[in-house]
Design a protein around this motif. Structure first.
Motif, short mmCIF file in Angstrom:
data_model
loop_
_atom_site.label_atom_id
_atom_site.label_comp_id
_atom_site.label_asym_id
_atom_site.label_seq_id
_atom_site.Cartn_x
_atom_site.Cartn_y
_atom_site.Cartn_z
N ARG A 20 55.09 50.17 41.54
CA ARG A 20 54.94 48.75 40.72
C ARG A 20 56.12 48.89 39.60
NH1 ARG A 20 49.01 47.81 39.32
NH2 ARG A 20 47.96 48.83 40.73
N HIS A 115 52.71 40.22 43.72
CA HIS A 115 51.68 41.33 43.93
C HIS A 115 50.69 40.87 45.10
CE1 HIS A 115 49.77 39.22 40.78
NE2 HIS A 115 48.76 39.21 41.41
N THR A 151 46.96 43.74 42.07
CA THR A 151 46.45 43.79 40.86
C THR A 151 45.74 42.39 40.76
OG1 THR A 151 47.17 44.08 38.60
CG2 THR A 151 48.72 42.96 39.75
N ASP A 152 45.58 42.16 39.38
CA ASP A 152 44.89 40.73 38.98
C ASP A 152 43.51 40.69 39.79
OD1 ASP A 152 46.76 40.04 37.52
OD2 ASP A 152 47.38 38.25 38.38
N SER A 153 42.85 41.82 39.79
CA SER A 153 41.53 41.94 40.38
C SER A 153 40.65 42.85 39.61
CB SER A 153 41.42 42.37 41.69
OG SER A 153 40.06 42.42 42.30
N GLU A 154 39.61 42.64 39.07
CA GLU A 154 38.52 43.59 38.52
C GLU A 154 37.15 43.47 38.83
OE1 GLU A 154 37.09 41.90 34.35
OE2 GLU A 154 39.38 41.74 34.44
N THR A 169 35.84 48.61 37.02
CA THR A 169 37.22 48.76 36.99
C THR A 169 37.73 47.64 36.32
OG1 THR A 169 39.37 49.12 38.23
CG2 THR A 169 37.54 48.14 39.30
N ARG A 170 38.89 47.49 35.70
CA ARG A 170 39.47 46.49 35.18
C ARG A 170 40.76 46.13 35.89
NH1 ARG A 170 36.37 43.05 31.65
NH2 ARG A 170 35.06 44.54 30.38
N ASP A 171 41.12 47.00 36.87
CA ASP A 171 42.46 46.88 37.83
C ASP A 171 42.15 47.33 39.04
OD1 ASP A 171 44.86 46.33 38.70
OD2 ASP A 171 45.99 47.51 37.26
N ARG A 172 41.85 46.82 40.12
CA ARG A 172 41.86 47.62 41.37
C ARG A 172 42.73 46.57 42.51
NH1 ARG A 172 35.91 45.08 44.03
NH2 ARG A 172 36.40 43.05 43.75
N TYR A 218 42.88 35.00 39.73
CA TYR A 218 42.47 36.16 38.85
C TYR A 218 40.95 36.48 39.64
CZ TYR A 218 42.18 39.96 35.64
OH TYR A 218 42.04 41.16 34.95
N HIS A 266 47.57 54.41 39.49
CA HIS A 266 47.53 53.15 40.27
C HIS A 266 48.50 52.98 41.26
CE1 HIS A 266 44.58 52.16 37.07
NE2 HIS A 266 43.84 51.49 38.10
#
Length: 300
Positions: A20, A115, A151-154, A169-172, A218, A266
């Motif tokens: 990242r 990403h 990123t940009d997936s929860e 999870t807030r970031d997967r 998102y 991550h």
């Protein structure tokens, strides 16, 4: 009887390393197979495991090295692993590391974020044409279009019961292999296929809309992403009446590196192939009658 050539190891460890660099992410996706040889006669002849480095250890080494050293190239990573096994374990005199690298290209998107990725172009284009007394039906589709957002997936707020173990999870990592089939509208005022349809151009345009919707959404769930993909195709392509999407969730699980004294921020993932969630739905124009079969993956 004598023991001939022998080897052992862990085959097909799937490791995904995400670097990242601010809003720009870089991905290395490898399948690593380790085979070790050396002073292994006793384990075959008497069952003594004293010289055996477990295959689970070789798998853990792959994950730990991905974190500690990164993956500059498949060759560099394989050299580092082979040297480690031979120089750090006296009974092991030969290490063979086989690596398959799965290439990803970027999905160009507006703005600074970088990403979103699409697997090297391996999808298959499909078509199905049906003609009978009722008229015509022309279906176009694609399968095996693999995409990934790092990123940009929860995934949170879901129903839970006594058997639920999945943590929120807030970031997967969100990855899927797109199977899609869309139905073309008839020529205006007729039941005939529209002769003005640019079939090749239409396919490329819809493929691009699917990619852009995946990359720019998102995601709160794969279901939401699926709907946005279908919605965008219908909004941007008036000649399409219906699209059905089948999206397997290609799970990427964070590897627990704490037993090795390493923090996994991550970066290192295990790419599981099964079991997997399977999300399927049809998006169609208001008033349109759904006609595409449920199982789009079996269409020719």
């Amino acid at each position: 009887m004598i023991l001939g050539q022998n080897q052992y190891g862990k085959a097909e460890t799937r490791v995904v390393r995400i670097t990242r660099d601010g809003p720009t992410h870089h991905i290395k996706d490898l399948t690593v197979s380790v085979a070790l040889s050396g002073d292994m006669a006793d384990v075959h002849l008497s069952g003594s495991n004293a010289n055996v480095l477990t295959t689970d250890t070789t798998k853990n080494t792959v994950f730990a090295f991905a974190k500690e050293h990164g993956i500059a190239s498949a060759e560099q990573f394989g050299i580092r692993l082979a040297r480690h096994f031979v120089t750090n374990h006296d009974p092991i005199t030969r290490a063979r590391i086989r690596i398959e690298e799965h290439t990803w290209g970027r999905i160009p998107t507006p703005g600074p974020k970088r990403h979103s990725f699409v697997r090297g172009r391996q999808e298959t284009r499909t078509a199905q044409v049906t003609h009978d007394d009722g008229g015509w039906e022309v279906l176009t589709g694609l399968k095996h279009l693999t995409v990934l957002n790092s990123t940009d997936s929860e995934f949170t707020g879901y129903a839970k019961d006594r058997y639920t173990t999945l943590p929120e999870t807030r970031d997967r990592v969100l990855a899927t292999e797109v199977h899609a089939v869309w139905r073309h509208a008839a020529a205006p005022g007729t039941a005939e296929p529209d002769p003005a349809t640019p079939w090749d151009g239409s396919y490329e345009r819809i493929r691009e809309h699917l990619l852009q919707a995946f990359a720019t959404t998102y995601s709160l769930s794969l279901q939401q992403t699926l709907y946005r993909m279908g919605e965008r195709v219908l909004q941007e392509c008036p000649g399409i009446d219906e699209i059905r999407l089948s999206l397997p969730n290609k799970h990427h699980f964070l590897v627990d590196l704490e037993p090795f004294g390493l923090k996994n921020d991550h970066e290192v993932y295990y790419a599981a192939d099964r079991p997997y969630g399977l999300i399927e739905a049809t998006v169609l124009r208001d008033g349109a009658r759904p006609r595409i079969p449920v199982d789009v993956t079996n269409l020719p």
